[in-house]
Design a protein around this motif. Structure first.
Motif, PDB file in Angstrom:
ATOM      1  N   LEU A 114      73.946  -5.412  74.317  1.00 16.20           N
ATOM      2  CA  LEU A 114      74.119  -4.297  75.252  1.00 16.20           C
ATOM      3  C   LEU A 114      75.376  -3.529  74.874  1.00 16.20           C
ATOM      4  O   LEU A 114      76.459  -4.110  74.775  1.00 16.20           O
ATOM      5  CB  LEU A 114      74.236  -4.839  76.681  1.00 16.20           C
ATOM      6  N   VAL A 115      75.219  -2.215  74.661  1.00 15.08           N
ATOM      7  CA  VAL A 115      76.361  -1.336  74.398  1.00 15.08           C
ATOM      8  C   VAL A 115      76.440  -0.327  75.540  1.00 15.08           C
ATOM      9  O   VAL A 115      75.476   0.405  75.799  1.00 15.08           O
ATOM     10  CB  VAL A 115      76.226  -0.599  73.053  1.00 15.08           C
ATOM     11  N   LEU A 116      77.561  -0.303  76.223  1.00 16.99           N
ATOM     12  CA  LEU A 116      77.772   0.603  77.349  1.00 16.99           C
ATOM     13  C   LEU A 116      78.746   1.691  76.920  1.00 16.99           C
ATOM     14  O   LEU A 116      79.911   1.416  76.647  1.00 16.99           O
ATOM     15  CB  LEU A 116      78.319  -0.171  78.557  1.00 16.99           C
ATOM     16  N   MET A 117      78.269   2.930  76.858  1.00 20.09           N
ATOM     17  CA  MET A 117      79.065   4.041  76.348  1.00 20.09           C
ATOM     18  C   MET A 117      79.326   5.081  77.446  1.00 20.09           C
ATOM     19  O   MET A 117      78.400   5.530  78.111  1.00 20.09           O
ATOM     20  CB  MET A 117      78.328   4.734  75.188  1.00 20.09           C
ATOM     21  N   ASP A 118      80.597   5.446  77.602  1.00 14.27           N
ATOM     22  CA  ASP A 118      80.951   6.574  78.480  1.00 14.27           C
ATOM     23  C   ASP A 118      80.225   6.459  79.816  1.00 14.27           C
ATOM     24  O   ASP A 118      79.568   7.390  80.280  1.00 14.27           O
ATOM     25  CB  ASP A 118      80.616   7.899  77.779  1.00 14.27           C
ATOM     26  N   VAL A 215      81.713  -2.271  75.009  1.00 15.30           N
ATOM     27  CA  VAL A 215      81.978  -1.049  75.768  1.00 15.30           C
ATOM     28  C   VAL A 215      82.618  -0.032  74.825  1.00 15.30           C
ATOM     29  O   VAL A 215      83.527  -0.376  74.063  1.00 15.30           O
ATOM     30  CB  VAL A 215      82.904  -1.318  76.974  1.00 15.30           C
ATOM     31  N   MET A 216      82.123   1.202  74.854  1.00 19.42           N
ATOM     32  CA  MET A 216      82.689   2.291  74.053  1.00 19.42           C
ATOM     33  C   MET A 216      82.908   3.501  74.954  1.00 19.42           C
ATOM     34  O   MET A 216      82.168   3.713  75.920  1.00 19.42           O
ATOM     35  CB  MET A 216      81.754   2.676  72.897  1.00 19.42           C
ATOM     36  N   CYS A 217      83.916   4.308  74.591  1.00 17.12           N
ATOM     37  CA  CYS A 217      84.223   5.471  75.421  1.00 17.12           C
ATOM     38  C   CYS A 217      84.976   6.502  74.592  1.00 17.12           C
ATOM     39  O   CYS A 217      85.889   6.146  73.837  1.00 17.12           O
ATOM     40  CB  CYS A 217      85.067   5.050  76.622  1.00 17.12           C
ATOM     41  N   PRO A 226      88.638   6.553  79.848  1.00 17.14           N
ATOM     42  CA  PRO A 226      88.828   5.243  79.223  1.00 17.14           C
ATOM     43  C   PRO A 226      89.297   4.159  80.192  1.00 17.14           C
ATOM     44  O   PRO A 226      88.982   2.986  79.986  1.00 17.14           O
ATOM     45  CB  PRO A 226      89.888   5.526  78.151  1.00 17.14           C
ATOM     46  N   SER A 227      90.008   4.542  81.262  1.00 15.67           N
ATOM     47  CA  SER A 227      90.460   3.527  82.232  1.00 15.67           C
ATOM     48  C   SER A 227      89.271   2.797  82.853  1.00 15.67           C
ATOM     49  O   SER A 227      89.327   1.588  83.100  1.00 15.67           O
ATOM     50  CB  SER A 227      91.306   4.182  83.326  1.00 15.67           C
ATOM     51  N   GLU A 228      88.172   3.518  83.096  1.00 16.39           N
ATOM     52  CA  GLU A 228      86.983   2.876  83.656  1.00 16.39           C
ATOM     53  C   GLU A 228      86.345   1.941  82.631  1.00 16.39           C
ATOM     54  O   GLU A 228      85.883   0.842  82.969  1.00 16.39           O
ATOM     55  CB  GLU A 228      85.962   3.938  84.084  1.00 16.39           C
ATOM     56  N   ALA A 229      86.299   2.383  81.369  1.00 17.79           N
ATOM     57  CA  ALA A 229      85.727   1.547  80.306  1.00 17.79           C
ATOM     58  C   ALA A 229      86.518   0.249  80.172  1.00 17.79           C
ATOM     59  O   ALA A 229      85.930  -0.837  80.057  1.00 17.79           O
ATOM     60  CB  ALA A 229      85.729   2.315  78.987  1.00 17.79           C
ATOM     61  N   ARG A 230      87.845   0.361  80.186  1.00 14.11           N
ATOM     62  CA  ARG A 230      88.694  -0.834  80.063  1.00 14.11           C
ATOM     63  C   ARG A 230      88.486  -1.773  81.252  1.00 14.11           C
ATOM     64  O   ARG A 230      88.450  -3.001  81.092  1.00 14.11           O
ATOM     65  CB  ARG A 230      90.161  -0.426  79.952  1.00 14.11           C
ATOM     66  N   PRO A 239      84.748  -6.663  74.089  1.00 13.23           N
ATOM     67  CA  PRO A 239      85.577  -5.638  73.450  1.00 13.23           C
ATOM     68  C   PRO A 239      85.365  -4.250  74.057  1.00 13.23           C
ATOM     69  O   PRO A 239      84.289  -3.947  74.581  1.00 13.23           O
ATOM     70  CB  PRO A 239      85.111  -5.656  71.987  1.00 13.23           C
ATOM     71  N   CYS A 240      86.409  -3.425  73.954  1.00  4.29           N
ATOM     72  CA  CYS A 240      86.335  -2.024  74.368  1.00  4.29           C
ATOM     73  C   CYS A 240      86.841  -1.173  73.207  1.00  4.29           C
ATOM     74  O   CYS A 240      87.970  -1.370  72.735  1.00  4.29           O
ATOM     75  CB  CYS A 240      87.187  -1.778  75.611  1.00  4.29           C
ATOM     76  N   VAL A 241      86.014  -0.259  72.738  1.00  4.18           N
ATOM     77  CA  VAL A 241      86.349   0.598  71.602  1.00  4.18           C
ATOM     78  C   VAL A 241      86.439   2.043  72.073  1.00  4.18           C
ATOM     79  O   VAL A 241      85.499   2.547  72.708  1.00  4.18           O
ATOM     80  CB  VAL A 241      85.272   0.482  70.491  1.00  4.18           C
ATOM     81  N   LEU A 242      87.558   2.697  71.792  1.00  2.00           N
ATOM     82  CA  LEU A 242      87.694   4.118  72.107  1.00  2.00           C
ATOM     83  C   LEU A 242      87.267   4.945  70.895  1.00  2.00           C
ATOM     84  O   LEU A 242      87.653   4.655  69.763  1.00  2.00           O
ATOM     85  CB  LEU A 242      89.126   4.462  72.504  1.00  2.00           C
ATOM     86  N   VAL A 243      86.456   5.978  71.158  1.00  2.00           N
ATOM     87  CA  VAL A 243      85.962   6.865  70.103  1.00  2.00           C
ATOM     88  C   VAL A 243      86.940   8.022  69.968  1.00  2.00           C
ATOM     89  O   VAL A 243      87.122   8.789  70.920  1.00  2.00           O
ATOM     90  CB  VAL A 243      84.555   7.395  70.447  1.00  2.00           C
ATOM     91  N   PRO A 244      87.599   8.158  68.803  1.00  2.00           N
ATOM     92  CA  PRO A 244      88.613   9.206  68.675  1.00  2.00           C
ATOM     93  C   PRO A 244      88.018  10.613  68.682  1.00  2.00           C
ATOM     94  O   PRO A 244      86.882  10.819  68.249  1.00  2.00           O
ATOM     95  CB  PRO A 244      89.282   8.893  67.331  1.00  2.00           C
ATOM     96  N   GLU A 245      88.796  11.538  69.229  1.00  4.67           N
ATOM     97  CA  GLU A 245      88.421  12.957  69.221  1.00  4.67           C
ATOM     98  C   GLU A 245      87.049  13.185  69.856  1.00  4.67           C
ATOM     99  O   GLU A 245      86.231  13.952  69.332  1.00  4.67           O
ATOM    100  CB  GLU A 245      88.424  13.508  67.781  1.00  4.67           C
TER     101      GLU A 245
END
Length: 269
Positions: A114-118, A215-217, A226-230, A239-245
């Motif tokens: 399961l990948v949860l994005m934004d 989790v990605m955001c 991103p605070s919600e993703a974290r 894990p939580c990964v932030l997508v740059p730009e």
């Protein structure tokens, strides 16, 4: 184009590639074409399914009796049954993640990952909920997303620095402006109320398997910061990964980064 009749209505989906199945569940106000970069890349190794929400893309209107995100999750499972797909990795962005978590909790035996994005599965903060509901009322009353509303709604989906003349921005704006009144009133507005009137699933996130969850955001996502993703990642221990730009539609604003992250995740399933 393939359709499956679910709850009496034709649901449109794409089905590309062979291999382990991946279900891509997208954002409110977008159709499955939002996943084009990921479909092209992932379908080289995987069977990729992407569906249109009711009233979006080529899917028909919201079926009668559809009142919650649990109904949307149940309908997605019915699509998998129709396709004879036993197990999937589900990638859910925005509302796709909101109902994706419900699918994962109701049918954990169907998931490889399961990948949860934004996305966010807590309740919508009350001021935001009331604000969105006021926009829905305007759309319902007028039967159109007016230019004034487009100026409010469209920027929500992108990072602040995006060029508003870019094709990505302008094409999305044009797609919203073109939505007919009947579709807005019968499907798009009710789907919005279902989305932003959702109940709180944060207390149940601990039931999900952190070893198979990501989790990605977008690092500049405004509606789902991103605070919600974290917060969700910490509750699950994943894990939580932030997508740059990238803003809310992170898979399009930084398609290469997201695609590589998904390929890495899928390779471990």
């Amino acid at each position: 184009m393939p359709f499956a009749t679910i709850d009496g209505q034709p649901l449109h989906y794409t089905d590309q590639g062979t291999g382990p199945a991946v279900l891509l569940a997208g954002s409110y106000l977008w159709d499955q074409a939002m996943w084009a970069p990921q479909i092209a890349a992932l379908s080289q190794q995987y069977r990729v399914i992407a569906l249109d929400l009711w009233g979006h893309g080529q899917s028909a209107q919201l079926p009668e009796g559809t009142t919650s995100l649990d109904d949307i999750a149940r309908q997605a499972l019915a699509l998998l049954d129709h396709l004879d797909i036993d197990r999937i990795t589900l990638v859910g962005l925005s509302v796709g993640g909101m109902w994706g978590v419900r699918l994962a909790l109701s049918a954990p035996q169907r998931l490889n990952g399961l990948v949860l994005m934004d996305t966010y599965v807590g309740v919508e903060p009350e001021p935001t909920r009331q604000y969105y509901f006021s926009l829905f009322k305007q759309i319902e009353d007028t039967g159109v997303i007016s230019p004034q509303l487009l100026d409010i709604v469209v920027p929500i989906f992108f990072r602040p620095g995006i060029n508003p003349q870019s094709a990505l921005y302008q094409d999305f704006r044009a797609s919203l402006a073109a939505l007919p009144a009947q579709r807005l009133r019968e499907s798009v507005v009710p789907m919005g109320r279902i989305t932003f009137g959702r109940d709180d699933l944060l207390p149940r996130l601990g039931e999900l398997n952190p070893e198979t969850t990501l989790v990605m955001c977008g690092d500049q996502d405004k509606p789902r910061p991103p605070s919600e993703a974290r917060e969700m990642a910490e509750l699950m221990g994943c894990p939580c990964v932030l997508v740059p730009e990238a803003g809310h539609i992170s898979n399009l604003e930084n398609a290469g980064f997201v695609t590589q992250a998904l390929l890495k995740f899928l390779a471990q399933r």
